[in-house]
Write a protein that holds these residues in place. Structure first.
Motif, PDB file in Angstrom:
ATOM      1  N   GLN A 203       3.673   5.744  -5.666  1.00 41.04           N
ATOM      2  CA  GLN A 203       3.421   5.852  -7.102  1.00 41.04           C
ATOM      3  C   GLN A 203       2.372   6.930  -7.390  1.00 41.04           C
ATOM      4  O   GLN A 203       2.496   7.688  -8.360  1.00 41.04           O
ATOM      5  CB  GLN A 203       2.961   4.500  -7.645  1.00 41.04           C
ATOM      6  CG  GLN A 203       4.052   3.435  -7.655  1.00 41.04           C
ATOM      7  CD  GLN A 203       3.536   2.102  -8.152  1.00 41.04           C
ATOM      8  OE1 GLN A 203       2.358   1.944  -8.455  1.00 41.04           O
ATOM      9  NE2 GLN A 203       4.426   1.134  -8.242  1.00 41.04           N
TER      10      GLN A 203
ATOM     11  N   GLN B 118       2.089   1.850  -3.419  1.00 31.47           N
ATOM     12  CA  GLN B 118       1.058   2.438  -4.273  1.00 31.47           C
ATOM     13  C   GLN B 118       0.882   3.919  -3.984  1.00 31.47           C
ATOM     14  O   GLN B 118       0.686   4.724  -4.900  1.00 31.47           O
ATOM     15  CB  GLN B 118      -0.269   1.693  -4.062  1.00 31.47           C
ATOM     16  CG  GLN B 118      -0.248   0.252  -4.575  1.00 31.47           C
ATOM     17  CD  GLN B 118      -1.531  -0.475  -4.242  1.00 31.47           C
ATOM     18  OE1 GLN B 118      -2.427   0.075  -3.592  1.00 31.47           O
ATOM     19  NE2 GLN B 118      -1.635  -1.719  -4.687  1.00 31.47           N
TER      20      GLN B 118
ATOM     21  N   THR C 114       0.831  -1.214   0.000  1.00 33.32           N
ATOM     22  CA  THR C 114       0.000   0.000   0.000  1.00 33.32           C
ATOM     23  C   THR C 114       0.859   1.255   0.000  1.00 33.32           C
ATOM     24  O   THR C 114       0.574   2.235  -0.688  1.00 33.32           O
ATOM     25  CB  THR C 114      -0.930   0.000   1.226  1.00 33.32           C
ATOM     26  OG1 THR C 114      -1.713  -1.192   1.224  1.00 33.32           O
ATOM     27  CG2 THR C 114      -1.850   1.212   1.207  1.00 33.32           C
TER      28      THR C 114
END
Length: 337
Positions: free
Chosen positions: A120, A117, A114
């Motif tokens: 990103q 992510q 997580t």
């Protein structure tokens, strides 16, 4: 139990994800035996039992070191893999504390996934912001070019104003050329004088009975200069209001002087003059057939703060026309711009 396993097979056997099986291999490389290293990687039959043991140890909240000791008691460790593990440092104190507190490895892996992510997403946001700044710079450059073009247009319209203002506004007629000799009568001179509304100077040559020639200058000394708007007023863009009260102009921001020039050109032989009534300038055009058009202009600003000249009234033969007639008249002149 199958003789060989893949990551997928081991994940199905243990009831965990393939990512978790791969983390087992990273933490205990010497215990999970590899059969072939092609794609997909295949493991020996004892890999299934080892992965089940690792899963059970982690489920009990045991640390990596504690699980390693359990595996060492029940299974054989590959020596090269054991040496590679010895070179690796022990898990960070925080991670060991997390294991001892009962946090499972799978939970930590989800947490780190997580977090990745989120990183990103932040990187994507930074990229989008950079693209937005690039587009904003393009818009700013385009606006600067538009401002330059508008300045050039104003200069161009000023030059048009200088050329068109004189024919439109009476009182600036050029000096008349000398005429041929007139009859030596007392009434000849007054008949040769210009009309009172035009300031002109005329030279009249009168030949006497003896052949001598006398020259006389005839001009309106007492005629005041006709009133006219300022150059700034004539150089301001012209607009009209529609039924909804919106301002409608001419493409290219046509100034008042250009609009009047088109109007006068369309009425050959017309006589034009300016009058003023309080804050309203009235431009009256009298055609050769006697019809008159009186256009009423006032200075105002648009809701955006732009200074404009508003054509708000049109009288034809001293009768005020309807707003619809005024809009159609404005459109016909605008179409000739």
């Amino acid at each position: 139990m199958a003789d060989i396993y893949t990551h997928k097979d081991l994940a199905a056997l243990c009831g965990v994800s393939e990512t978790t099986i791969k983390s087992y291999r990273r933490k205990f490389p010497g215990f999970i035996p590899v059969l072939t290293r092609g794609k997909p990687i295949r493991f020996k039959s004892e890999a299934g039992e080892i992965c089940l043991k690792i899963r059970d140890c982690f489920a009990k909240g045991m640390s990596v070191n504690e699980t390693y000791k359990v595996l060492k008691e029940h299974f054989k460790e590959d020596r090269p893999a054991r040496q590679r593990r010895a070179r690796n440092a022990d898990p960070a104190p925080e991670q060991s504390a997390a294991f001892s507190a009962g946090v499972s490895q799978e939970y930590l892996e989800r947490f780190f996934a997580t977090a990745g992510q989120m990183m990103q997403g932040m990187a994507g946001l930074a990229t989008a912001q950079a693209k937005a700044e690039h587009r904003l710079r393009k818009v700013e450059t385009a606006l600067e070019k538009l401002l330059e073009i508008e300045a050039e247009n104003k200069a161009f319209f000023s030059r048009i104003l200088e050329r068109t203002a004189a024919p439109v506004i009476p009182g600036d007629a050029p000096e008349a050329a000398p005429e041929p000799a007139a009859e030596p009568t007392a009434e000849a001179a007054p008949q040769s004088a210009p009309e009172p509304k035009i300031r002109a100077r005329k030279i009249v040559n009168v030949r006497g009975p003896e052949g001598d020639v006398a020259s006389y200058a005839l001009e309106q000394d007492d005629q005041p200069s006709p009133e006219r708007p300022s150059d700034a007023f004539l150089g301001t863009p012209i607009v009209i209001r529609n039924d909804q009260g919106e301002f409608l102009g001419v493409p290219g921001r046509l100034p008042l002087a250009g609009f009047l020039s088109i109007l006068v050109d369309e009425t050959d032989g017309a006589d034009a003059n300016w009058t003023r009534k309080e804050n309203t300038w009235i431009f009256t055009v009298t055609a050769s057939d006697g019809d008159t058009h009186a256009l009423h202009f006032t200075s105002t600003t648009t809701p955006r703060g732009n200074l404009v000249i508003l054509l708000d009234r049109l009288d034809v033969n001293h009768t005020r026309t309807s707003p619809e007639f005024l809009q159609e008249f404005f459109r016909q002149v605008k179409d000739k711009a």
